[in-house]
Write a protein that holds these residues in place. Structure first.
Motif, short mmCIF file in Angstrom:
data_model
loop_
_atom_site.label_atom_id
_atom_site.label_comp_id
_atom_site.label_asym_id
_atom_site.label_seq_id
_atom_site.Cartn_x
_atom_site.Cartn_y
_atom_site.Cartn_z
N TRP A 1 0.86 -1.39 0.18
CA TRP A 1 0.05 0.04 -0.08
C TRP A 1 0.94 1.17 0.05
O TRP A 1 0.58 2.27 -0.76
N ALA A 2 1.89 1.23 0.88
CA ALA A 2 2.90 2.40 0.89
C ALA A 2 3.21 2.56 -0.48
O ALA A 2 3.62 3.88 -1.09
N GLY A 3 4.01 1.49 -1.25
CA GLY A 3 4.47 1.58 -2.38
C GLY A 3 3.47 2.33 -3.46
O GLY A 3 3.99 2.93 -4.35
N ALA A 4 2.52 1.87 -3.55
CA ALA A 4 1.44 2.26 -4.34
C ALA A 4 1.21 3.93 -4.34
O ALA A 4 0.95 4.59 -5.09
N GLY A 5 1.26 4.28 -3.02
CA GLY A 5 1.05 5.54 -2.87
C GLY A 5 2.15 6.50 -3.10
O GLY A 5 2.09 7.74 -3.63
N ILE A 6 3.39 6.05 -3.02
CA ILE A 6 4.41 6.81 -3.48
C ILE A 6 4.54 6.86 -4.83
O ILE A 6 4.99 7.83 -5.45
N SER A 7 4.38 5.79 -5.80
CA SER A 7 4.31 5.79 -7.20
C SER A 7 3.38 6.70 -7.67
O SER A 7 3.69 7.61 -8.73
N ILE A 8 2.04 6.59 -7.21
CA ILE A 8 0.92 7.26 -7.67
C ILE A 8 1.32 8.95 -7.49
O ILE A 8 1.16 9.83 -8.31
N GLY A 9 1.74 9.15 -6.26
CA GLY A 9 2.34 10.35 -5.82
C GLY A 9 3.20 11.12 -6.76
O GLY A 9 3.21 12.33 -7.16
#
Length: 516
Positions: free
Chosen positions: A226-234
């Motif tokens: 979940w953290a990785g998804a947020g970083i990439s989309i950000g």
């Protein structure tokens, strides 16, 4: 040697280039291609750039240059976090899907296999349409695929999603390093290349910190994804708010946009026809380098947990310190390459990594493993710190987005089974743990032998390979055929192929520096 003493021309042909490259390693001065105001070229020996204050070098970058660099660094960091979110949690994922660690590492192999296809698609898109929108699309899709991984209830679904993840992951590297480095002054590129490459290590550090924070429970792997998804989309959303690459826009403005994609693909074919030997060399070099990186790091957390019998927390702390060494080494050795040369820096770092192998594998305590892991990755990623600028300088100037990414990811494709090979051999080979006396899987000896072979391969390949330290990047874009009424190059009209494979020199003559 006297300054500006004439030098032999740049060698042509594989054997001739290898011989010249070997000799040039032992000559401190640099073989430089000098172009005069009439477009005539000759080679001469010149002193390399002096080692300058790194803070002064960084001060040469404008605020806008730093923005481009930061966004490229952030994209590369997010890419690394997403990849290592899997590799550092192999044990958890094996428990979650009730399968072996070797089977879980199949996902790493599939990811690396498909990265080359993504590098070609998004790298060529970056050369054709610019660095901005391909990267925006790329990063957002990566984040969505991280979420899809979380909702993969079956192992087969997990493998399928990670395959798609590899396709989009492959597009990040080429566009990120082109955007970040093509704005840097030539004498600052070594330092900035070293800092940029460590986005990969920084992503690992963040992933390891996240793994430490969530604990060792099996289901906690989802939190990190979940953290990785947020970083990439950000990062993808962040890129929307910044402009297109200045170098790309200036090169577009210097000529006229091709009416269709046909001219672009024509230039791609020309580049491959002219530069196929360089392509093959860079793919071989990147194959060695990707084996070097993945063999020495992907299974290291597993090695500490399984063979050295550390806890999840202890292995995570050691991994964090290990990759901190990578960040420091990549920056320092990348910086030094501006003075000592790209190839000498790579050879030194790879050789020292080989020397450190026993100290890296033999300790049993967390403190010792952390210290030796720090210095090992200092050298491994120190060699890697030279790679972004080395690939950019070896690239045909008009293909700085696609060429580094494609050659890097093709090397990744060839080396894609590295983690799977290490896991498969280690699980079938048992050694006695020095602490408990139990029979444990032999991750240490397997990684040691593999890393020694790979370091030797890097040293030999680099010794006989070319170098183009200081090469000009300006005003070259694929698919742009210049309008001779608008552009004057050194007082003369440019020829038809300037946009495809040559650096276009505006207003006053500049020099192109090359070392083979």
């Amino acid at each position: 040697m006297m300054a500006n003493e004439p030098a032999d021309p740049i060698a042509k042909g594989v054997i001739a280039t290898a011989k010249q490259s070997w000799k040039d390693l032992f000559i401190w001065k640099q073989r430089v291609v000098v172009r005069n105001e009439y477009g005539e070229e000759h080679c001469e020996w010149q002193d390399p750039d002096p080692l300058q204050n790194p803070f002064k070098l960084m001060g040469q970058l404008s605020l806008k240059d730093w923005v481009f660099f930061f966004v490229g660094f952030a994209a590369w960091t997010a890419d690394a976090f997403d990849f290592h979110a899997l590799s550092i949690q192999t044990v958890k994922l094996a428990d979650y899907y009730n399968t072996s660690k070797t089977n879980v590492s199949t996902a790493i192999t599939l990811t690396l296999l498909l990265r080359s296809a993504g590098a070609a698609i998004f790298g060529l898109a970056g050369d054709k349409w610019g660095r901005k929108w391909p990267m925006v699309f790329n990063m957002i899709i990566l984040g969505l695929l991280q979420i899809a991984t979380i909702y993969s209830t079956k192992f087969e679904q997990f493998l399928a999603v990670r395959s798609l993840f590899g396709l989009f992951m492959g597009g990040v590297y080429g566009n990120a390093i082109a955007m970040a480095l093509e704005h840097c002054p030539a004498n600052a590129r070594g330092l900035m290349s070293g800092i940029l490459q460590q986005g990969y290590s920084f992503g690992y550090v963040i992933a390891a910190c996240a793994n430490l924070a969530v604990g060792g429970e099996t289901d906690t792997w989802k939190t990190i994804f979940w953290a990785g998804a947020g970083i990439s989309i950000g990062v993808g959303v962040l890129r929307v708010f910044f402009p297109e690459s200045k170098q790309f826009l200036e090169a577009k403005a210097a000529g006229k946009k091709s009416a269709s994609a046909s001219e672009f693909w024509m230039d791609v074919q020309k580049m491959l026809k002219q530069e196929w030997k360089m392509c093959i060399y860079c793919i071989i070099l990147m194959t060695w380098f990707n084996y070097f990186s993945h063999t020495s790091q992907d299974s290291y957390t597993t090695f500490m947990r399984v063979q050295k019998e550390l806890s999840n927390s202890g292995a995570s702390r050691a991994s964090i310190l290990m990759k901190t060494g990578a960040c420091v080494g990549g920056t320092i050795i990348g910086y030094a390459s501006q003075f000592v040369g790209r190839r000498r820096a790579i050879i030194f770092a790879a050789f020292m990594a080989g020397v450190l192998i026993p100290a890296w594998i033999l300790p049993t305590e967390e403190g010792s493993l952390s210290a030796t892991g720090f210095f090992m990755q200092f050298m491994v990623q120190g060699a890697w710190g030279v790679i972004p600028i080395h690939l950019n300088e070896l690239s045909p100037p008009a293909f700085r987005s696609s060429f580094p990414g494609i050659t890097y990811q093709l090397g990744n494709m060839v080396s894609s089974p590295s983690s799977q090979i290490v896991n498969a051999i280690a699980e079938k080979t048992l050694v006695t743990a020095r602490g408990s006396g139990d029979q444990v899987e032999a991750y240490g000896p397997v990684m040691a032998v593999a890393t020694a072979i790979i370091a030797t391969g890097i040293v030999i390949t680099t010794m006989f390979g070319p170098e183009r330290r200081g090469r000009l990047f300006e005003h070259a874009v694929a698919g742009i055929h210049l309008d001779a009424e608008k552009v004057i190059v050194d007082g003369k009209q440019p020829d038809e192929e300037m946009g495809m494979g040559k650096e276009i020199e505006m207003k006053e003559p500049k020099r192109e520096e090359s070392r083979t």
